[in-house]
Design a protein around this motif. Structure first.
Motif, short mmCIF file in Angstrom:
data_model
loop_
_atom_site.label_atom_id
_atom_site.label_comp_id
_atom_site.label_asym_id
_atom_site.label_seq_id
_atom_site.Cartn_x
_atom_site.Cartn_y
_atom_site.Cartn_z
N ALA A 101 1.06 -1.06 0.33
CA ALA A 101 0.01 0.18 0.24
C ALA A 101 0.87 1.35 0.02
CB ALA A 101 -1.06 -0.08 1.09
N TYR A 102 0.59 1.83 -0.86
CA TYR A 102 1.73 2.83 -1.40
C TYR A 102 0.65 4.47 -1.53
CZ TYR A 102 5.56 -0.84 -1.48
OH TYR A 102 6.43 -1.78 -1.62
N THR A 103 1.64 5.93 -0.99
CA THR A 103 1.14 6.50 -1.74
C THR A 103 1.06 7.53 -2.80
OG1 THR A 103 2.44 8.33 -0.37
CG2 THR A 103 0.87 7.82 1.24
N SER A 104 2.58 7.44 -3.66
CA SER A 104 2.96 7.48 -4.86
C SER A 104 3.62 6.55 -5.89
CB SER A 104 4.28 8.47 -4.58
OG SER A 104 5.09 9.19 -5.09
N TYR A 105 4.34 4.92 -5.07
CA TYR A 105 5.17 4.47 -6.70
C TYR A 105 5.53 3.47 -5.22
CZ TYR A 105 9.69 6.25 -4.16
OH TYR A 105 10.54 6.09 -2.46
N ALA A 106 5.44 2.35 -6.65
CA ALA A 106 5.64 0.91 -6.09
C ALA A 106 7.25 1.00 -6.24
CB ALA A 106 4.85 -0.23 -6.31
N GLY A 107 8.42 -0.03 -6.16
CA GLY A 107 9.34 -0.39 -6.25
C GLY A 107 10.19 0.36 -5.75
N PRO A 108 11.45 0.51 -6.61
CA PRO A 108 12.04 -0.38 -7.47
C PRO A 108 12.68 -1.99 -7.37
CG PRO A 108 13.80 0.80 -6.12
CD PRO A 108 12.48 0.98 -5.43
N ALA A 109 11.77 -1.71 -8.74
CA ALA A 109 12.62 -3.50 -8.38
C ALA A 109 13.55 -4.26 -9.58
CB ALA A 109 11.58 -4.38 -8.69
N TYR A 110 15.14 -4.65 -8.85
CA TYR A 110 16.03 -5.10 -10.12
C TYR A 110 16.12 -6.44 -10.48
CZ TYR A 110 16.76 -0.10 -8.23
OH TYR A 110 17.55 1.21 -8.03
N VAL A 111 16.13 -6.51 -12.11
CA VAL A 111 17.29 -7.58 -12.20
C VAL A 111 17.99 -7.05 -13.58
CG1 VAL A 111 15.18 -7.89 -14.13
CG2 VAL A 111 16.53 -10.10 -12.80
N TYR A 112 19.20 -7.85 -12.99
CA TYR A 112 20.07 -8.23 -13.87
C TYR A 112 19.42 -8.31 -15.68
CZ TYR A 112 24.23 -9.17 -17.35
OH TYR A 112 25.42 -8.79 -18.24
N GLY A 113 19.86 -7.92 -16.92
CA GLY A 113 18.28 -8.25 -18.15
C GLY A 113 19.71 -8.40 -19.33
N LYS A 114 21.03 -7.37 -19.29
CA LYS A 114 21.42 -7.71 -20.60
C LYS A 114 21.52 -8.89 -21.82
CE LYS A 114 26.04 -6.13 -22.22
NZ LYS A 114 27.02 -5.58 -21.44
N GLY A 115 20.90 -8.39 -22.76
CA GLY A 115 20.81 -8.92 -23.71
C GLY A 115 20.12 -10.02 -23.86
N HIS A 116 18.75 -9.95 -22.74
CA HIS A 116 17.68 -11.16 -22.40
C HIS A 116 16.39 -10.23 -22.91
CE1 HIS A 116 20.35 -13.93 -21.04
NE2 HIS A 116 20.76 -12.86 -20.47
N CYS A 117 15.40 -11.11 -23.22
CA CYS A 117 13.86 -10.56 -23.08
C CYS A 117 13.28 -10.24 -21.69
CB CYS A 117 12.89 -10.95 -23.40
SG CYS A 117 13.35 -11.75 -25.62
N ILE A 118 12.79 -9.57 -21.48
CA ILE A 118 11.58 -9.07 -20.12
C ILE A 118 11.01 -9.01 -20.13
CG2 ILE A 118 12.34 -6.88 -18.65
CD1 ILE A 118 14.36 -7.93 -19.34
N ASP A 119 10.06 -9.52 -18.86
CA ASP A 119 8.74 -9.56 -18.51
C ASP A 119 8.63 -8.79 -17.29
OD1 ASP A 119 8.64 -11.63 -20.46
OD2 ASP A 119 8.41 -12.80 -18.84
N TRP A 120 8.18 -7.46 -17.43
CA TRP A 120 7.41 -6.41 -16.18
C TRP A 120 6.24 -5.87 -16.43
CZ3 TRP A 120 7.02 -1.06 -18.10
CH2 TRP A 120 6.45 -1.21 -19.74
N GLY A 121 6.02 -5.39 -15.09
CA GLY A 121 4.38 -5.04 -14.90
C GLY A 121 3.85 -4.95 -13.87
N GLY A 122 2.93 -4.00 -14.12
CA GLY A 122 2.73 -3.40 -12.11
C GLY A 122 1.10 -3.06 -12.04
N SER A 123 0.67 -2.65 -11.23
CA SER A 123 -0.55 -2.66 -11.09
C SER A 123 -0.85 -1.36 -9.82
CB SER A 123 -1.31 -3.74 -10.17
OG SER A 123 -0.63 -3.97 -9.01
N ILE A 124 -2.41 -0.64 -10.24
CA ILE A 124 -2.30 1.16 -8.98
C ILE A 124 -3.63 -0.04 -9.11
CG2 ILE A 124 -2.98 3.16 -8.92
CD1 ILE A 124 -0.54 3.37 -10.55
N ASN A 125 -4.15 0.24 -7.53
CA ASN A 125 -5.53 -0.50 -7.78
C ASN A 125 -5.79 -1.45 -7.90
OD1 ASN A 125 -6.61 1.19 -5.28
ND2 ASN A 125 -6.82 3.11 -6.23
#
Length: 149
Positions: free
Chosen positions: A102-126
């Motif tokens: 439960a946040y007032t402004s932002y969620a994250g940061p979420a970090y992962v090493y991704g050089k040279g790879h495809c990335i799955d990512w996303g997020g939600s609000i409410n």
């Protein structure tokens, strides 16, 4: 941090589906000028983004000096704490990270090493969820899904 793909995927979808948090977190301060670089770090450049309805945006950023991706979900109008999430996952390496609470402004940061790879990512609000799979894979087309639960 190494995640099993099925465990990470199941956890992400379960949290998104029921709109619950997996950990209670102190709400972020309501910073009206919050940017992905303020959340992830000044060396991170925005490489992709997706609107979360009219409530905000989830950003995928990349730091070329260390090969790390970072994801942050930022509200358009900070205010009372609401359920939010940000996640990033590299299918090829099965590495992933996320943040939800439960946040007032932002969620994250979420970090992962991704050089040279495809990335799955996303997020939600409410109750609005955005999932992007197969992102930033050169000429391959990504898949975007927005849902409300």
């Amino acid at each position: 941090m190494r995640f099993n793909r099925s465990v990470l995927t199941a956890a992400a979808f379960a949290a998104l589906a029921v709109g619950t948090t997996t950990a209670l977190a102190v709400p972020a301060s309501a910073a009206p000028n919050t940017t992905p670089q303020k959340v992830c770090g000044s060396a991170y450049k925005t490489v992709n983004s997706a609107a979360i309805g009219t409530q905000g945006t989830v950003y995928l950023t990349y730091n070329a000096s260390n090969g790390q991706n970072c994801v942050a979900t930022i509200r358009n109008n900070p205010g009372t704490a609401v359920n939010m999430s940000a996640y990033v996952y590299v299918p090829e390496t099965q590495e992933g990270a996320g943040d939800d609470g439960a946040y007032t402004s932002y969620a994250g940061p979420a970090y992962v090493y991704g050089k040279g790879h495809c990335i799955d990512w996303g997020g939600s609000i409410n109750n609005v969820f955005v999932q992007i799979t197969g992102s930033n894979c050169a000429s391959l087309k990504e898949n975007r899904v927005t849902s409300t639960r």
